[in-house]
Design an enzyme around this catalytic site. Structure first.
Site, PDB file in Angstrom:
ATOM      1  N   TYR A  45       4.206  15.219   0.591  1.00  0.00           N
ATOM      2  CA  TYR A  45       3.370  14.671   1.672  1.00  0.00           C
ATOM      3  C   TYR A  45       1.969  14.402   1.148  1.00  0.00           C
ATOM      4  O   TYR A  45       1.375  15.268   0.513  1.00  0.00           O
ATOM      5  CB  TYR A  45       3.276  15.681   2.822  1.00  0.00           C
ATOM      6  CG  TYR A  45       4.023  15.218   4.060  1.00  0.00           C
ATOM      7  CD1 TYR A  45       3.777  13.967   4.601  1.00  0.00           C
ATOM      8  CD2 TYR A  45       4.966  16.031   4.678  1.00  0.00           C
ATOM      9  CE1 TYR A  45       4.454  13.533   5.724  1.00  0.00           C
ATOM     10  CE2 TYR A  45       5.653  15.598   5.805  1.00  0.00           C
ATOM     11  CZ  TYR A  45       5.390  14.351   6.321  1.00  0.00           C
ATOM     12  OH  TYR A  45       6.056  13.919   7.417  1.00  0.00           O
ATOM     13  N   GLU A  47      -0.762  12.438   3.111  1.00  0.00           N
ATOM     14  CA  GLU A  47      -1.595  11.664   4.030  1.00  0.00           C
ATOM     15  C   GLU A  47      -3.028  11.613   3.524  1.00  0.00           C
ATOM     16  O   GLU A  47      -3.555  12.615   3.045  1.00  0.00           O
ATOM     17  CB  GLU A  47      -1.620  12.299   5.427  1.00  0.00           C
ATOM     18  CG  GLU A  47      -0.414  11.948   6.253  1.00  0.00           C
ATOM     19  CD  GLU A  47       0.408  13.167   6.546  1.00  0.00           C
ATOM     20  OE1 GLU A  47       0.550  14.004   5.623  1.00  0.00           O
ATOM     21  OE2 GLU A  47       0.884  13.291   7.687  1.00  0.00           O
ATOM     22  N   ASP A 214      -1.173 -14.209   4.560  1.00  0.00           N
ATOM     23  CA  ASP A 214       0.035 -13.393   4.373  1.00  0.00           C
ATOM     24  C   ASP A 214       0.864 -14.123   3.312  1.00  0.00           C
ATOM     25  O   ASP A 214       1.568 -15.076   3.602  1.00  0.00           O
ATOM     26  CB  ASP A 214       0.795 -13.279   5.697  1.00  0.00           C
ATOM     27  CG  ASP A 214       2.128 -12.552   5.529  1.00  0.00           C
ATOM     28  OD1 ASP A 214       2.534 -12.303   4.379  1.00  0.00           O
ATOM     29  OD2 ASP A 214       2.763 -12.247   6.550  1.00  0.00           O
ATOM     30  N   THR A 241       4.342  -8.503   0.978  1.00  0.00           N
ATOM     31  CA  THR A 241       5.359  -7.507   0.661  1.00  0.00           C
ATOM     32  C   THR A 241       5.375  -7.409  -0.860  1.00  0.00           C
ATOM     33  O   THR A 241       4.834  -8.266  -1.553  1.00  0.00           O
ATOM     34  CB  THR A 241       6.749  -7.938   1.164  1.00  0.00           C
ATOM     35  OG1 THR A 241       6.977  -9.285   0.751  1.00  0.00           O
ATOM     36  CG2 THR A 241       6.851  -7.833   2.664  1.00  0.00           C
ATOM     37  N   LYS A 244       9.447  -9.478  -2.868  1.00  0.00           N
ATOM     38  CA  LYS A 244       9.995 -10.848  -2.905  1.00  0.00           C
ATOM     39  C   LYS A 244       9.768 -11.419  -4.309  1.00  0.00           C
ATOM     40  O   LYS A 244      10.304 -10.864  -5.262  1.00  0.00           O
ATOM     41  CB  LYS A 244       9.353 -11.681  -1.800  1.00  0.00           C
ATOM     42  CG  LYS A 244       9.680 -11.150  -0.385  1.00  0.00           C
ATOM     43  CD  LYS A 244       9.198 -12.076   0.694  1.00  0.00           C
ATOM     44  CE  LYS A 244       9.648 -11.651   2.074  1.00  0.00           C
ATOM     45  NZ  LYS A 244       8.726 -10.691   2.736  1.00  0.00           N
ATOM     46  N   ARG A 250      10.818  -2.424  -2.154  1.00  0.00           N
ATOM     47  CA  ARG A 250      10.628  -2.871  -0.768  1.00  0.00           C
ATOM     48  C   ARG A 250       9.372  -2.190  -0.201  1.00  0.00           C
ATOM     49  O   ARG A 250       9.293  -0.963  -0.187  1.00  0.00           O
ATOM     50  CB  ARG A 250      11.848  -2.439   0.033  1.00  0.00           C
ATOM     51  CG  ARG A 250      12.096  -3.159   1.309  1.00  0.00           C
ATOM     52  CD  ARG A 250      13.568  -3.126   1.630  1.00  0.00           C
ATOM     53  NE  ARG A 250      14.259  -4.091   0.792  1.00  0.00           N
ATOM     54  CZ  ARG A 250      14.296  -5.399   1.041  1.00  0.00           C
ATOM     55  NH1 ARG A 250      13.728  -5.891   2.111  1.00  0.00           N
ATOM     56  NH2 ARG A 250      14.915  -6.221   0.223  1.00  0.00           N
TER      57      ARG A 250
HETATM   58  N1  DSN Z   1      12.412 -11.258   6.235  1.00  0.00           N
HETATM   59  C1  DSN Z   1      11.509 -11.930   5.373  1.00  0.00           C
HETATM   60  C2  DSN Z   1      12.024 -13.245   4.906  1.00  0.00           C
HETATM   61  O1  DSN Z   1      13.218 -13.326   4.680  1.00  0.00           O
HETATM   62  O2  DSN Z   1      11.281 -14.200   4.749  1.00  0.00           O
HETATM   63  C3  DSN Z   1      10.176 -12.080   5.957  1.00  0.00           C
HETATM   64  O3  DSN Z   1       9.761 -10.867   6.418  1.00  0.00           O
END
Ligand code: DSN
Length: 456
Positions: A45, A47, A214, A241, A244, A250
């Site tokens: 933990y 925090e 974003d 994120t 990707k 993730r």
């Molecule tokens: N789920 C993602 C995508 O496939 O673009 C976006 O959050």
């Protein structure tokens, strides 16, 4: 006895190895990233936030620049943080170097959490946020009425013009008329490169407005130098994120420009104080304990992305996407925006072949090609039966695919489209098992020649 879940993990390994991942938001992580994610760091933990004291002794061998030396007081609620602090500081420092940011919060559990924390950091309930609409290619967390954020803040949307680019005139007109607290540039189905310079100029007409990007889809392209970085153009915040095109675990990440100060003291709400407002909005504002095993994996992913060969990877993603798009066009596919400038392709299946995206998605699943049905800006129908499909090249590029494999892939996609034209419905696809099975075996043969990293 082996838990049944492990059998399913083995099945999924087989699916990933023998099929081809074309969902543009998915990728394959390295064995090192998998190792960190499965490590004992999950037991801890933590925090709060780490300080930067004593960080000077940690250095990447491939980079001469020293690790950040900003000194912050330690801000953790539990003991035993020596190793965790060092790991999180490495993640923060590498993220800042990768994206030219003054500060990085590496704790968001996902992109949705990252976006929500930024809204929470800067807005009061009822404040206006101007973002791309979902049908135009925006994201659920940018104001879709089904989300919590949309119930708290007042989202106003802009769209795209016919060639698929942002409707900059609409964006400017709405920014001036509505004076939003945030202008948000981001998307999950958009194939152009945003004109960040133009957007920064528009935002100057909205005093006190936070410019947020974003960049979840293209973060890896930015890191690899084949896509402009909004933080270089005067944007204050960039969320993403990490899994990707960036090819990490993730999770989410928030990068910002501004002053770094102690998260212990509530700062005045000013654009200079954005880093600290964001830290407080992530914890304790919207999240509890950070996932330190994931943060360690993020640190490793950022390290991988800082290495020179990541630039080649990013370049190859875009080249593959452009090749695939032009091969598809040659075979009669109609693409939104007539092609792509990034990793992403949106096919107007309805206009190309006269059936919807869901049938096509299901048929491609049967041959081991995974993508997703997706709405087009012109779609009026239900989200479950959209006219298009969305695909991309980050994962297959990780496996080493190049020009000749893109051509083969386009041919398979055309063959499956012809089968769907004959079948006319999802149910009738079962009458074409032999044809689909033969394409599937070709896909399997090619896929297994290009192993998935981390799968033995
Ligand atoms: N789920 C993602 C995508 O496939 O673009 C976006 O959050």
């Amino acid at each position: 006895m082996k838990d049944i879940v492990f059998n399913l993990i083995d099945e999924e390994k087989k699916r990933q190895s023998e099929g081809l991942e074309l969902i543009p938001s998915e990728n394959y992580v390295s064995a090192d990233i998998l190792k960190a994610m499965g490590s004992i760091l999950t037991n801890k933990y933590s925090e709060g936030y780490p300080s930067f004291e004593g960080i000077g002794d940690i250095k990447d061998e491939w980079d001469e620049k020293s690790i950040a030396t900003k000194i912050l007081p330690n801000y953790r609620y539990y003991g035993g943080q020596d190793n965790i602090d060092r790991i999180e500081r490495i993640a923060i420092d590498r993220a800042c170097r990768l994206f030219h940011a003054d500060h990085a919060n590496v704790q968001p559990h996902s992109g949705a959490n990252a976006n929500e924390a930024v809204y929470f950091a800067w807005c009061e309930p009822g404040d206006k946020i101007l973002a791309m609409s979902l049908p135009a290619g925006g994201h659920l967390t940018h104001g879709s009425p089904v989300t919590r954020s949309a119930k708290i803040y007042n989202f106003i949307s802009y769209g795209v013009i016919e060639d698929g680019d942002i409707n900059y005139d609409e964006l400017e007109q709405k920014a001036i008329a509505e004076q939003p607290k945030i202008i948000l540039i981001g998307y999950s189905a958009f194939m152009k490169i945003p004109d960040f310079e133009r957007i920064t100029k528009i935002a100057k007409k909205v005093p006190g407005c936070l410019l947020m990007a974003d960049m979840a889809h293209v973060a890896g392209l930015i890191a690899g130098g084949v896509h402009p970085n909004p933080l270089d153009y005067g944007f204050h915040v960039m969320t993403t994120t990490t899994h990707k095109t960036l090819r990490g675990p993730r999770g989410g990440l928030i990068l910002s420009k501004g002053n770094i100060a102690s998260p212990l003291k509530k700062p005045e709400k000013s654009l200079e104080n954005i880093p600290i407002l964001i830290d407080r909005a992530v914890f304790p504002g919207t999240q509890g304990g950070p996932l330190e095993h994931i943060i360690a994996a993020k640190a490793i992913a950022f390290g991988e992305a800082l290495k020179p060969n990541f630039k080649t990877y990013a370049k190859n993603i875009v080249e593959n996407a452009k090749t695939l798009a032009s091969e598809l066009i040659k075979l009669g596919f109609i693409l939104q925006g007539n092609g792509t400038d990034n990793h992403l392709i949106l096919i107007d299946v309805q206009k190309s072949f006269g059936f919807d995206g869901k049938i096509y998605e299901k048929a491609l699943d049967k041959v081991g090609l995974t993508l997703n049905a997706n709405s087009l800006p012109t779609d009026k129908g239900a989200a479950f039966r959209p006219s298009g499909v969305r695909l991309g090249t980050p994962a297959i590029t990780t496996r080493g695919f190049g020009e000749s494999e893109m051509k083969t892939l386009a041919l398979w996609m055309k063959q499956v489209a012809s089968i769907c034209q004959k079948a006319k419905s999802e149910e009738n696809l079962s009458n074409f098992t032999t044809e689909l099975g033969s394409i599937h075996s070709e896909v399997r043969t090619l896929a297994t020649k290009f192993p998935v990293p981390g799968i033995k």
